[in-house]
Motif scaffolding. Structure first.
Motif, mmCIF file in Angstrom:
data_model
loop_
_atom_site.group_PDB
_atom_site.id
_atom_site.type_symbol
_atom_site.label_atom_id
_atom_site.label_comp_id
_atom_site.label_asym_id
_atom_site.label_seq_id
_atom_site.Cartn_x
_atom_site.Cartn_y
_atom_site.Cartn_z
ATOM 1 N N TYR A 40 0.836 -1.200 0.000
ATOM 2 C CA TYR A 40 0.000 0.000 0.000
ATOM 3 C C TYR A 40 0.874 1.255 0.000
ATOM 4 O O TYR A 40 0.646 2.185 -0.777
ATOM 5 C CB TYR A 40 -0.924 -0.006 1.220
ATOM 6 N N ARG A 41 1.887 1.258 0.848
ATOM 7 C CA ARG A 41 2.764 2.433 0.906
ATOM 8 C C ARG A 41 3.564 2.607 -0.381
ATOM 9 O O ARG A 41 3.786 3.731 -0.820
ATOM 10 C CB ARG A 41 3.686 2.347 2.111
ATOM 11 N N LEU A 42 3.992 1.514 -0.976
ATOM 12 C CA LEU A 42 4.743 1.620 -2.229
ATOM 13 C C LEU A 42 3.869 2.118 -3.373
ATOM 14 O O LEU A 42 4.288 2.951 -4.174
ATOM 15 C CB LEU A 42 5.361 0.278 -2.602
ATOM 16 N N LEU A 43 2.646 1.604 -3.451
ATOM 17 C CA LEU A 43 1.748 1.988 -4.540
ATOM 18 C C LEU A 43 1.254 3.423 -4.419
ATOM 19 O O LEU A 43 1.144 4.139 -5.407
ATOM 20 C CB LEU A 43 0.548 1.042 -4.604
ATOM 21 N N ASN A 44 0.938 3.837 -3.199
ATOM 22 C CA ASN A 44 0.368 5.168 -2.996
ATOM 23 C C ASN A 44 1.387 6.238 -2.642
ATOM 24 O O ASN A 44 1.062 7.419 -2.661
ATOM 25 C CB ASN A 44 -0.721 5.109 -1.918
ATOM 26 N N ARG A 45 2.577 5.823 -2.292
ATOM 27 C CA ARG A 45 3.675 6.741 -1.959
ATOM 28 C C ARG A 45 3.261 7.807 -0.950
ATOM 29 O O ARG A 45 3.675 8.956 -1.040
ATOM 30 C CB ARG A 45 4.218 7.388 -3.224
ATOM 31 N N HIS A 46 2.440 7.412 0.011
ATOM 32 C CA HIS A 46 1.981 8.398 0.987
ATOM 33 C C HIS A 46 2.850 8.456 2.235
ATOM 34 O O HIS A 46 2.762 9.390 3.005
ATOM 35 C CB HIS A 46 0.520 8.122 1.385
ATOM 36 N N ALA A 47 3.710 7.465 2.429
ATOM 37 C CA ALA A 47 4.586 7.448 3.598
ATOM 38 C C ALA A 47 5.785 6.552 3.294
ATOM 39 O O ALA A 47 5.755 5.737 2.386
ATOM 40 C CB ALA A 47 3.836 6.939 4.816
ATOM 41 N N GLU A 48 6.816 6.731 4.103
ATOM 42 C CA GLU A 48 8.060 5.986 3.906
ATOM 43 C C GLU A 48 7.955 4.557 4.424
ATOM 44 O O GLU A 48 7.171 4.252 5.318
ATOM 45 C CB GLU A 48 9.199 6.677 4.655
ATOM 46 N N LEU A 49 8.761 3.682 3.842
ATOM 47 C CA LEU A 49 9.000 2.351 4.379
ATOM 48 C C LEU A 49 10.294 2.463 5.173
ATOM 49 O O LEU A 49 11.366 2.608 4.594
ATOM 50 C CB LEU A 49 9.160 1.323 3.263
ATOM 51 N N ASP A 50 10.196 2.446 6.490
ATOM 52 C CA ASP A 50 11.379 2.671 7.311
ATOM 53 C C ASP A 50 11.333 1.846 8.592
ATOM 54 O O ASP A 50 10.423 1.049 8.807
ATOM 55 C CB ASP A 50 11.536 4.159 7.627
ATOM 56 N N ASP A 51 12.329 2.046 9.443
ATOM 57 C CA ASP A 51 12.413 1.307 10.697
ATOM 58 C C ASP A 51 11.244 1.610 11.622
ATOM 59 O O ASP A 51 10.816 0.748 12.394
ATOM 60 C CB ASP A 51 13.726 1.615 11.417
ATOM 61 N N THR A 52 10.716 2.818 11.545
ATOM 62 C CA THR A 52 9.563 3.175 12.370
ATOM 63 C C THR A 52 8.370 2.311 12.008
ATOM 64 O O THR A 52 7.691 1.767 12.892
ATOM 65 C CB THR A 52 9.209 4.666 12.205
ATOM 66 N N LEU A 53 8.110 2.162 10.727
ATOM 67 C CA LEU A 53 7.011 1.305 10.275
ATOM 68 C C LEU A 53 7.235 -0.130 10.730
ATOM 69 O O LEU A 53 6.320 -0.779 11.240
ATOM 70 C CB LEU A 53 6.866 1.352 8.752
ATOM 71 N N ALA A 54 8.444 -0.636 10.569
ATOM 72 C CA ALA A 54 8.750 -2.006 10.984
ATOM 73 C C ALA A 54 8.474 -2.191 12.479
ATOM 74 O O ALA A 54 7.880 -3.192 12.888
ATOM 75 C CB ALA A 54 10.198 -2.343 10.663
ATOM 76 N N GLY A 55 8.870 -1.229 13.290
ATOM 77 C CA GLY A 55 8.626 -1.312 14.728
ATOM 78 C C GLY A 55 7.147 -1.257 15.069
ATOM 79 O O GLY A 55 6.682 -1.975 15.966
ATOM 80 N N GLU A 56 6.403 -0.411 14.355
ATOM 81 C CA GLU A 56 4.963 -0.304 14.596
ATOM 82 C C GLU A 56 4.249 -1.612 14.243
ATOM 83 O O GLU A 56 3.386 -2.074 14.991
ATOM 84 C CB GLU A 56 4.370 0.853 13.800
ATOM 85 N N ILE A 57 4.613 -2.191 13.122
ATOM 86 C CA ILE A 57 3.984 -3.454 12.715
ATOM 87 C C ILE A 57 4.358 -4.575 13.684
ATOM 88 O O ILE A 57 3.502 -5.352 14.090
ATOM 89 C CB ILE A 57 4.357 -3.816 11.270
ATOM 90 N N ALA A 58 5.624 -4.637 14.091
ATOM 91 C CA ALA A 58 6.038 -5.657 15.045
ATOM 92 C C ALA A 58 5.283 -5.490 16.365
ATOM 93 O O ALA A 58 4.859 -6.486 16.971
ATOM 94 C CB ALA A 58 7.542 -5.590 15.279
ATOM 95 N N GLY A 59 5.089 -4.261 16.802
ATOM 96 C CA GLY A 59 4.331 -4.010 18.023
ATOM 97 C C GLY A 59 2.888 -4.461 17.911
ATOM 98 O O GLY A 59 2.333 -5.039 18.842
ATOM 99 N N LEU A 60 2.267 -4.191 16.759
ATOM 100 C CA LEU A 60 0.895 -4.639 16.548
ATOM 101 C C LEU A 60 0.800 -6.157 16.522
ATOM 102 O O LEU A 60 -0.105 -6.746 17.120
ATOM 103 C CB LEU A 60 0.355 -4.070 15.243
ATOM 104 N N LEU A 61 1.725 -6.796 15.840
ATOM 105 C CA LEU A 61 1.714 -8.257 15.770
ATOM 106 C C LEU A 61 1.944 -8.880 17.140
ATOM 107 O O LEU A 61 1.381 -9.924 17.449
ATOM 108 C CB LEU A 61 2.752 -8.750 14.774
ATOM 109 N N ALA A 62 2.758 -8.237 17.962
ATOM 110 C CA ALA A 62 3.037 -8.770 19.291
ATOM 111 C C ALA A 62 1.799 -8.743 20.183
ATOM 112 O O ALA A 62 1.679 -9.528 21.108
ATOM 113 C CB ALA A 62 4.166 -7.969 19.944
ATOM 114 N N ARG A 63 0.846 -7.862 19.873
ATOM 115 C CA ARG A 63 -0.370 -7.769 20.686
ATOM 116 C C ARG A 63 -1.480 -8.678 20.190
ATOM 117 O O ARG A 63 -2.491 -8.847 20.864
ATOM 118 C CB ARG A 63 -0.867 -6.318 20.706
ATOM 119 N N ILE A 64 -1.312 -9.274 19.013
ATOM 120 C CA ILE A 64 -2.336 -10.172 18.470
ATOM 121 C C ILE A 64 -2.283 -11.493 19.213
ATOM 122 O O ILE A 64 -1.228 -12.077 19.396
ATOM 123 C CB ILE A 64 -2.112 -10.412 16.964
ATOM 124 N N ARG A 65 -3.431 -11.971 19.602
ATOM 125 C CA ARG A 65 -3.492 -13.283 20.289
ATOM 126 C C ARG A 65 -4.535 -14.116 19.646
ATOM 127 O O ARG A 65 -5.545 -13.817 19.251
ATOM 128 C CB ARG A 65 -3.821 -13.127 21.762
#
Length: 65
Positions: A40-65
């Motif tokens: 989505y970010r690559l196609l729409n170019r609305h935000a960067e793909l960076d370490d912040t995104l990676a950390g946010e996604i990892a945090g969300l996945l860590a809360r999934i049960r």
């Protein structure tokens, strides 16, 4: 759980093996979430793909049960 595309079993990812993602998280939808966000970010170019995104996604996945 292992991701099994095409019937081939794959070991858990490095993130799962180092406990960045809980062992009980189903990796198939987790990978879909990750790559869906990246696509989505690559196609729409609305935000960067960076370490912040990676950390946010990892945090969300860590809360999934």
């Amino acid at each position: 759980m292992s991701i099994t595309p095409g019937g081939t079993a794959f070991p858990r990812t490095a993130a799962a093996s180092r406990s960045a993602v809980p062992a009980d998280v189903d990796l198939e939808p987790a990978v879909d979430l990750e790559f869906g966000t990246m696509s989505y970010r690559l196609l729409n170019r609305h935000a960067e793909l960076d370490d912040t995104l990676a950390g946010e996604i990892a945090g969300l996945l860590a809360r999934i049960r």
